[in-house]
Design a protein around this motif. Structure first.
Motif, PDB file in Angstrom:
ATOM      1  N   ARG A   1       0.181  -3.967  13.087  1.00  0.00           N
ATOM      2  CA  ARG A   1      -0.100  -4.449  14.436  1.00  0.00           C
ATOM      3  C   ARG A   1       1.197  -4.576  15.240  1.00  0.00           C
ATOM      4  N   GLN A   2       1.058  -5.083  16.435  1.00  0.00           N
ATOM      5  CA  GLN A   2       2.190  -5.135  17.367  1.00  0.00           C
ATOM      6  C   GLN A   2       2.327  -6.550  17.928  1.00  0.00           C
ATOM      7  N   LEU A   3       3.588  -6.953  18.173  1.00  0.00           N
ATOM      8  CA  LEU A   3       3.860  -8.228  18.840  1.00  0.00           C
ATOM      9  C   LEU A   3       4.529  -7.934  20.177  1.00  0.00           C
ATOM     10  N   LYS A   4       3.957  -8.466  21.244  1.00  0.00           N
ATOM     11  CA  LYS A   4       4.568  -8.344  22.571  1.00  0.00           C
ATOM     12  C   LYS A   4       4.919  -9.737  23.066  1.00  0.00           C
ATOM     13  N   LYS A   5       6.157  -9.904  23.525  1.00  0.00           N
ATOM     14  CA  LYS A   5       6.568 -11.222  24.008  1.00  0.00           C
ATOM     15  C   LYS A   5       7.738 -11.076  24.977  1.00  0.00           C
ATOM     16  N   GLU A   6       7.591 -11.658  26.162  1.00  0.00           N
ATOM     17  CA  GLU A   6       8.654 -11.719  27.166  1.00  0.00           C
ATOM     18  C   GLU A   6       9.307 -10.356  27.437  1.00  0.00           C
ATOM     19  N   GLY A   7       8.469  -9.325  27.472  1.00  0.00           N
ATOM     20  CA  GLY A   7       8.982  -7.986  27.771  1.00  0.00           C
ATOM     21  C   GLY A   7       9.477  -7.221  26.558  1.00  0.00           C
ATOM     22  N   PHE A   8       9.446  -7.847  25.376  1.00  0.00           N
ATOM     23  CA  PHE A   8       9.856  -7.201  24.123  1.00  0.00           C
ATOM     24  C   PHE A   8       8.614  -6.714  23.380  1.00  0.00           C
ATOM     25  N   THR A   9       8.778  -5.627  22.628  1.00  0.00           N
ATOM     26  CA  THR A   9       7.684  -5.096  21.812  1.00  0.00           C
ATOM     27  C   THR A   9       8.194  -4.843  20.399  1.00  0.00           C
ATOM     28  N   PHE A  10       7.485  -5.385  19.412  1.00  0.00           N
ATOM     29  CA  PHE A  10       7.876  -5.239  18.004  1.00  0.00           C
ATOM     30  C   PHE A  10       6.712  -4.674  17.199  1.00  0.00           C
ATOM     31  N   ASP A  11       7.024  -3.781  16.259  1.00  0.00           N
ATOM     32  CA  ASP A  11       6.056  -3.448  15.217  1.00  0.00           C
ATOM     33  C   ASP A  11       6.069  -4.599  14.223  1.00  0.00           C
ATOM     34  N   ILE A  12       4.912  -5.209  13.983  1.00  0.00           N
ATOM     35  CA  ILE A  12       4.841  -6.330  13.044  1.00  0.00           C
ATOM     36  C   ILE A  12       5.018  -5.846  11.611  1.00  0.00           C
ATOM     37  N   GLY A  13       4.484  -4.660  11.320  1.00  0.00           N
ATOM     38  CA  GLY A  13       4.515  -4.131   9.958  1.00  0.00           C
ATOM     39  C   GLY A  13       5.479  -2.972   9.788  1.00  0.00           C
ATOM     40  N   PRO A  14       4.966  -1.800   9.379  1.00  0.00           N
ATOM     41  CA  PRO A  14       5.846  -0.665   9.081  1.00  0.00           C
ATOM     42  C   PRO A  14       6.715  -0.279  10.280  1.00  0.00           C
ATOM     43  N   THR A  15       7.976   0.065   9.982  1.00  0.00           N
ATOM     44  CA  THR A  15       8.900   0.512  11.036  1.00  0.00           C
ATOM     45  C   THR A  15       9.532   1.863  10.705  1.00  0.00           C
ATOM     46  N   TRP A  16       9.312   2.364   9.487  1.00  0.00           N
ATOM     47  CA  TRP A  16       9.897   3.649   9.072  1.00  0.00           C
ATOM     48  C   TRP A  16       8.840   4.740   9.173  1.00  0.00           C
ATOM     49  N   TYR A  17       9.172   5.828   9.832  1.00  0.00           N
ATOM     50  CA  TYR A  17       8.276   6.993   9.917  1.00  0.00           C
ATOM     51  C   TYR A  17       8.907   8.085   9.064  1.00  0.00           C
ATOM     52  N   TRP A  18       8.415   8.203   7.842  1.00  0.00           N
ATOM     53  CA  TRP A  18       8.874   9.228   6.902  1.00  0.00           C
ATOM     54  C   TRP A  18       7.733  10.196   6.627  1.00  0.00           C
ATOM     55  N   MET A  19       8.058  11.328   6.004  1.00  0.00           N
ATOM     56  CA  MET A  19       7.071  12.344   5.614  1.00  0.00           C
ATOM     57  C   MET A  19       6.249  12.826   6.806  1.00  0.00           C
ATOM     58  N   PRO A  20       6.903  13.349   7.829  1.00  0.00           N
ATOM     59  CA  PRO A  20       6.159  13.798   9.017  1.00  0.00           C
ATOM     60  C   PRO A  20       5.104  14.853   8.699  1.00  0.00           C
ATOM     61  N   ASP A  21       5.312  15.598   7.608  1.00  0.00           N
ATOM     62  CA  ASP A  21       4.351  16.639   7.228  1.00  0.00           C
ATOM     63  C   ASP A  21       2.986  16.057   6.866  1.00  0.00           C
ATOM     64  N   VAL A  22       2.966  14.830   6.319  1.00  0.00           N
ATOM     65  CA  VAL A  22       1.679  14.206   5.969  1.00  0.00           C
ATOM     66  C   VAL A  22       0.891  13.863   7.238  1.00  0.00           C
ATOM     67  N   PHE A  23       1.586  13.377   8.258  1.00  0.00           N
ATOM     68  CA  PHE A  23       0.936  13.083   9.542  1.00  0.00           C
ATOM     69  C   PHE A  23       0.427  14.375  10.186  1.00  0.00           C
ATOM     70  N   GLU A  24       1.245  15.428  10.091  1.00  0.00           N
ATOM     71  CA  GLU A  24       0.839  16.724  10.656  1.00  0.00           C
ATOM     72  C   GLU A  24      -0.415  17.240   9.953  1.00  0.00           C
ATOM     73  N   ARG A  25      -0.424  17.104   8.637  1.00  0.00           N
ATOM     74  CA  ARG A  25      -1.585  17.583   7.865  1.00  0.00           C
ATOM     75  C   ARG A  25      -2.835  16.784   8.234  1.00  0.00           C
ATOM     76  N   PHE A  26      -2.672  15.471   8.415  1.00  0.00           N
ATOM     77  CA  PHE A  26      -3.818  14.643   8.800  1.00  0.00           C
ATOM     78  C   PHE A  26      -4.409  15.126  10.129  1.00  0.00           C
ATOM     79  N   PHE A  27      -3.574  15.229  11.161  1.00  0.00           N
ATOM     80  CA  PHE A  27      -4.096  15.631  12.470  1.00  0.00           C
ATOM     81  C   PHE A  27      -4.605  17.069  12.461  1.00  0.00           C
ATOM     82  N   ALA A  28      -3.960  17.932  11.669  1.00  0.00           N
ATOM     83  CA  ALA A  28      -4.398  19.337  11.582  1.00  0.00           C
ATOM     84  C   ALA A  28      -5.814  19.442  11.026  1.00  0.00           C
ATOM     85  N   ASP A  29      -6.213  18.489  10.176  1.00  0.00           N
ATOM     86  CA  ASP A  29      -7.580  18.501   9.643  1.00  0.00           C
ATOM     87  C   ASP A  29      -8.627  18.357  10.752  1.00  0.00           C
TER      88      ASP A  29
END
Length: 486
Positions: A42-70
């Motif tokens: 999820r996301q936290l928004k406060k006083e003009g700031f935006t934070f990812d509450i959970g995961p912040t690393w985007y690794w293995m872009p090929d897995v995301f590509e394969r998902f959307f390609a399906d």
């Protein structure tokens, strides 16, 4: 045959499963207990700031590509990806750091400059890591963990020793410099276990790191959740928030309905993307496949103490991702896995998304996320959170040679109690079940209930394991298994 499918939770695995099941022609509804979707992402928004509450690393872009390609789509149809350059920075002492470039040739040069001869050794190690990546990510992790025979292929037969060795020994055979060893051991922490308990085969995570690079989706990881929500809705999925699941109702070994906010909702098939232990607690005792003793004896990935901090100035001498390994890694690891307790001198990680993404903080200000890995199940009280923030922010100032405490506008924290309250997480774990040898593939909790014929599970406690890319894959696996069983 078109079925009414009810999905519990709206994290990466649930959203993925929903899209695949809708694509198969089913009527799919997601129920999310929180006010916003995304599960741990999820996301936290406060006083003009935006934070990812959970995961912040985007690794293995090929897995995301394969998902959307399906679905005949591309990630770029939904969000913009930025390759981080450098990928990240690792601090070992005051002004003593190693910067990891966004490409392998430069990383090889960095290694060689630190330890003579290590450049060629890294090149050879990475060839092996890439070979493992090709076998694992392109093939093995897309198998449902039904049978041990799934792991037996011509390729894995050649690498059988790598399932019984461990990453830690492998790295130490090749490299002697402690900084290089820690940098190479770092990626397997995403798998949730000590390097000494992680099979050698998982060196594919090093290829994910050095070979494929580290990325940032513009506006943060929540952009991926929003993309998956949009895709799911395009496919006809209904998503209902503020919908707390109180019970999975079973009759004659068949899940007939869910109790949602006190109301009965019928379904032909139930899929839970919520924490597996919690999901089974929604069943009467006789329908649970795994006992409390079973869960007690599992090796869980760590929990975390997180801080989301708004600074009224730009922070210097750090990259988007910065790791602080200036204390003893082995001691901290023992405090997580061997003798669980609050660590005296924790390693920690800091992320400053506003270094890359102007939308993360108001102009001239900085958004900072700080994370300390912890053993699950620790006593979590406000005084201890404060004590640990003071510890790491003091070290942060010393290591990066700047003062930041008086520049803090606000800070929010998230720890064991929040993981339990927000996500029904077993002992407040953050990353699910660790990928040790005895918790790999068919040895993990099953995608399909052993006792309830139309009940399925997805997510980081089942196959294939912890992390965002495996969660996407888990959603696909459960949808494929449902199709096969209909």
């Amino acid at each position: 045959m078109r079925k009414e499918i009810k999905i519990i939770g709206s994290g990466f695995s649930s959203l993925a499963a929903a899209s695949y099941l809708a694509q198969q022609g089913h009527d799919v509804t997601i129920y999310e207990k929180n006010a916003s979707i995304g599960g741990r992402a999820r996301q936290l928004k406060k006083e003009g700031f935006t934070f990812d509450i959970g995961p912040t690393w985007y690794w293995m872009p090929d897995v995301f590509e394969r998902f959307f390609a399906d679905f005949k789509k591309k990630p770029s149809d939904y969000y913009e990806l930025i390759k981080l350059s450098p990928a990240y920075q690792v601090y070992f002492g005051v002004n003593e750091f190693v910067t990891i470039a966004d490409n392998l040739p430069q990383i090889i040069q960095t290694f060689e400059a630190i330890e003579k001869g290590s450049g060629k050794k890294l090149e050879a190690f990475m060839k092996e890591a890439q070979s493992n990546y090709d076998i694992a990510i392109k093939d093995l992790v897309y198998r449902p963990g039904v049978s041990p025979l799934e792991l037996v292929t011509l390729e894995t037969a050649k690498k059988v020793n790598q399932f019984f060795g461990n990453i830690s020994k492998d790295i130490r055979k090749r490299f002697t410099n402690s900084k290089l060893i820690q940098i190479l051991e770092f990626p397997v922490l995403f798998l949730g276990a000590k390097p000494s308990d992680t099979p050698s085969f998982y060196s594919f995570m090093n290829f994910a790191d050095f070979g494929l690079g580290t990325w940032h989706p513009k506006n943060g990881m929540y952009s991926v959740i929003l993309a998956m929500e949009k895709l799911a809705k395009e496919l006809g999925v209904t998503i209902i928030t503020n919908a707390n699941i109180e019970k999975i109702n079973v009759k004659n070994n068949i899940a007939e309905s869910l109790t949602v906010n006190g109301t009965t909702v019928k379904g032909d098939i139930i899929v839970s993307g919520a924490d597996y232990h919690h999901s089974e607690s929604l069943l009467d005792q006789k329908y649970r496949a795994y006992s409390e003793k079973y869960w007690e004896n599992r090796t869980f990935a760590p929990s975390s103490l997180l801080f989301y901090v708004g600074f009224d100035k730009k922070i210097e001498n750090v990259e988007h991702h910065s790791l602080f390994f200036d204390t003893d890694f082995d001691v901290h690891a023992k405090d997580i896995y061997d003798h669980p307790k609050w660590p005296e001198e924790p390693l920690f990680y800091a992320s400053f998304p506003s270094k890359t993404d102007s939308n993360a903080a108001p102009e001239g200000k900085e958004a900072g996320i700080f994370l300390i890995p912890l053993a699950p199940g620790l006593q979590d009280i406000p005084e201890v959170r404060e004590e640990y923030f003071e510890k790491i922010i003091t070290r942060f100032e010393r290591l990066t040679q700047q003062t930041v405490k008086e520049s803090i506008i606000f800070k929010e924290s998230f720890c064991v109690n929040d993981f339990i309250k927000e996500y029904n997480s077993y002992k407040g774990n953050a990353y699910g079940l660790a990928n040790t040898l005895l918790q790999t593939a068919f040895l993990r909790p099953k995608l399909k209930s052993k006792k309830v014929s139309n009940l399925y599970f997805t997510g980081q406690l089942t196959v294939p394991g912890p992390g965002v890319p495996p969660a996407l894959i888990s959603g696909k696996l459960v949808a494929d298994l449902i199709a096969k069983n209909l």
